[in-house]
Design an enzyme around this catalytic site. Structure first.
Site, PDB file in Angstrom:
ATOM      1  N   ARG A 256      -4.982 -16.036 -11.707  1.00 46.41           N
ATOM      2  CA  ARG A 256      -6.347 -15.700 -12.059  1.00 46.41           C
ATOM      3  C   ARG A 256      -7.170 -16.536 -11.157  1.00 46.41           C
ATOM      4  O   ARG A 256      -6.728 -17.517 -10.428  1.00 46.41           O
ATOM      5  CB  ARG A 256      -6.706 -16.409 -13.391  1.00 46.41           C
TER       6      ARG A 256
ATOM      7  N   GLY B 208     -20.468 -19.007 -14.972  1.00 51.74           N
ATOM      8  CA  GLY B 208     -21.122 -18.616 -13.683  1.00 51.74           C
ATOM      9  C   GLY B 208     -21.810 -19.585 -13.085  1.00 51.74           C
ATOM     10  O   GLY B 208     -21.859 -19.497 -11.746  1.00 51.74           O
TER      11      GLY B 208
ATOM     12  N   TYR C 182       0.765  -1.345   0.018  1.00 52.16           N
ATOM     13  CA  TYR C 182       0.067  -0.066   0.057  1.00 52.16           C
ATOM     14  C   TYR C 182       0.698   1.262  -0.023  1.00 52.16           C
ATOM     15  O   TYR C 182       0.447   2.342  -0.539  1.00 52.16           O
ATOM     16  CB  TYR C 182      -1.162   0.066   1.272  1.00 52.16           C
TER      17      TYR C 182
ATOM     18  N   VAL D 178     -18.067 -11.655  -9.417  1.00 56.03           N
ATOM     19  CA  VAL D 178     -17.479 -11.423 -10.702  1.00 56.03           C
ATOM     20  C   VAL D 178     -15.845 -11.424 -10.535  1.00 56.03           C
ATOM     21  O   VAL D 178     -15.237 -11.309  -9.447  1.00 56.03           O
ATOM     22  CB  VAL D 178     -17.725  -9.864 -11.089  1.00 56.03           C
ATOM     23  N   PHE D 179     -15.351 -12.154 -11.674  1.00 49.12           N
ATOM     24  CA  PHE D 179     -13.940 -12.234 -11.730  1.00 49.12           C
ATOM     25  C   PHE D 179     -13.468 -11.114 -12.463  1.00 49.12           C
ATOM     26  O   PHE D 179     -13.816 -10.863 -13.484  1.00 49.12           O
ATOM     27  CB  PHE D 179     -13.822 -13.695 -12.175  1.00 49.12           C
ATOM     28  N   GLY D 180     -12.053 -10.724 -12.289  1.00 53.38           N
ATOM     29  CA  GLY D 180     -11.286  -9.734 -12.831  1.00 53.38           C
ATOM     30  C   GLY D 180     -11.796  -8.301 -11.951  1.00 53.38           C
ATOM     31  O   GLY D 180     -12.489  -8.544 -11.018  1.00 53.38           O
TER      32      GLY D 180
ATOM     33  N   GLU E 129      -8.098  -7.600   5.412  1.00 51.19           N
ATOM     34  CA  GLU E 129      -7.089  -8.225   5.238  1.00 51.19           C
ATOM     35  C   GLU E 129      -6.424  -9.111   6.371  1.00 51.19           C
ATOM     36  O   GLU E 129      -6.232 -10.377   6.060  1.00 51.19           O
ATOM     37  CB  GLU E 129      -6.053  -7.888   4.159  1.00 51.19           C
TER      38      GLU E 129
ATOM     39  N   PRO F 172     -19.752 -21.766  -8.984  1.00 52.93           N
ATOM     40  CA  PRO F 172     -19.900 -21.526  -7.749  1.00 52.93           C
ATOM     41  C   PRO F 172     -21.303 -22.113  -7.213  1.00 52.93           C
ATOM     42  O   PRO F 172     -21.431 -22.446  -6.149  1.00 52.93           O
ATOM     43  CB  PRO F 172     -19.901 -19.849  -7.336  1.00 52.93           C
TER      44      PRO F 172
ATOM     45  N   TYR G 258     -10.577 -18.928  -9.772  1.00 50.01           N
ATOM     46  CA  TYR G 258     -11.540 -19.996 -10.308  1.00 50.01           C
ATOM     47  C   TYR G 258     -12.113 -20.270  -9.206  1.00 50.01           C
ATOM     48  O   TYR G 258     -11.732 -20.567  -8.075  1.00 50.01           O
ATOM     49  CB  TYR G 258     -10.529 -21.227 -10.835  1.00 50.01           C
TER      50      TYR G 258
END
Length: 398
Positions: free
Chosen positions: A206, A275, A98, A387-389, A140, A278, A208
């Site tokens: 990525r 989608g 950060y 949503v991914f990305g 986090e 999940p 998944y």
């Protein structure tokens, strides 16, 4: 909470800053990644850098956080921050990063705004940044503690135990820990990051969804996004083309906040395309629990041959006495008895009262279906999405 002085300055300058945020974030990423290229090796998604989605998502998140501070000064916008924190945890983002982001982001702000970046303006937005960063760091840290990691050890080697073709463009990989240690716990609906080394030597990660499990094994389903047609598709293409039993992949601890709460209230699982992954995990979880709660499963796809986990989902629905399923195919519906032709249409679907709705699929699909659920009387707070990305939906009410 913003100080009184900073709140006044942010309120006065937010139109100008928000209007320039995409320029600021573009300059920020270009400068930071050119001077710190190691950040692109395994942390930042270069596909999202190429198509501009990452800078749009960052701009939207900063603007939404600033507006939230002004409109709700006594509240921390955890709903906004949670998705970002989970994504960071899945990639092993650490507190010191950060500081690096701050350096390059505020250099980009000063360069873009020029004389308008007065000391008061910079100080006010600096306060916004550290309030947001501090909140994320705290969230986090809690997630890392729950996962039993520190942020510097989220990656573990997993062996590909099995590979199964799902559709012409999707493959399911069954993974097991290579180190012999127990697999970490997870909640249905969560995802893992998978990091691979690409042919040019760069590491990319990525996300998944965990689409199923069996004891110590975990399963992911990868849909190939052809890299030549989609900048972010290089990892999915790499895994689809190359991942084979015996291969070792680096996999992160599970993350993600779109997980169904326990209880007896109805669930609606609405998905399109890949989608469904999940949702398949959620159905397996419910079936293993012997759940009798009402579950409405809705899925849309290009055609039956493209519908991943089609038979498995049908079997799971059959095991749930309170479940019903409806499927739409753009073509080939006549080949799948009981399915409907076209895109998802809720006009003839009875949505249960007090339902919690979970969405996953392309963003245009989720925007459309979310609006339909709202018109059907489902409160916005009860509609959750994955949503991914980069999340280009953050902070919007659309």
């Amino acid at each position: 909470m913003l100080s009184t002085e900073s709140a006044a300055t942010v309120r006065a300058t937010i139109p100008a800053v928000a209007g320039a945020l995409e320029t600021i974030t573009a300059r920020f990423y270009d400068t930071m990644l050119s001077e710190r290229p190691e950040l692109l090796d395994g942390l930042f998604n270069r596909g999202n850098q190429a198509d501009g989605r990452q800078r749009k998502a960052l701009a939207g998140a900063v603007a939404a956080f600033a507006v939230s501070l002004l409109d709700h000064p006594d509240e921390r916008p955890d709903a906004l921050l949670s998705r970002i924190a989970h994504k960071h945890v899945s990639l092993g983002v650490t507190e010191d990063q950060y500081v690096i982001v701050h350096k390059y982001l505020f250099a980009a702000i000063a360069e873009t705004l020029g004389e308008a970046a007065t000391p008061d303006v910079v100080a006010a937005w600096d306060e916004v940044y550290w309030l947001m960063a501090g909140s994320l760091i705290a969230l986090e840290a809690r997630l890392y503690q729950e996962a039993g990691t520190t942020g510097r050890d989220v990656w573990r080697p997993w062996r590909v135990a099995d590979r199964a073709e799902q559709t012409p463009d999707a493959v399911t990989l069954t993974l097991e820990p290579r180190d012999g240690e127990p697999a970490p716990g997870f909640r249905p609906g969560q995802y893992v990051s998978v990091r691979v080394q690409l042919p040019d030597g760069l590491h990319q990660a990525r996300q998944y969804s965990v689409s199923g499990w069996d004891g110590n094994r975990r399963r992911i389903t990868v849909k190939r996004l052809r890299a030549g047609e989609h900048p972010a598709g290089e990892v999915s293409t790499h895994l689809y083309d190359r991942a084979a039993p015996g291969d070792v992949l680096m996999v992160s601890a599970p993350a993600g906040d779109v997980t169904p709460a326990d209880g007896e209230h109805p669930l609606v699982l609405a998905s399109a395309g890949i989608g469904c992954t999940p949702m398949t995990a959620m159905l397996q979880h419910l079936a293993e629990q012997g759940s009798t709660r009402p579950v409405l499963v809705l899925h849309a796809d290009r055609g039956p041959e493209h519908h991943a986990h089609r038979e498995e989902a049908a079997d799971l629905v059959d095991r749930l006495p309170g479940a019903a399923a409806h499927t739409w195919y753009e073509r080939g519906a006549q080949e799948a008895p009981g399915s409907r032709a076209g895109t998802m249409d809720l006009d003839r679907i009875e949505v249960p009262e007090n339902a919690e709705v979970y969405l996953c699929g392309p963003l245009p699909f989720m925007r459309d279906v979310r609006a339909r659920f709202l018109r059907a009387g489902i409160p916005a707070r009860s509609v959750h999405y994955e949503v991914f990305g980069p999340d280009l939906w953050l902070g919007t009410d659309d």
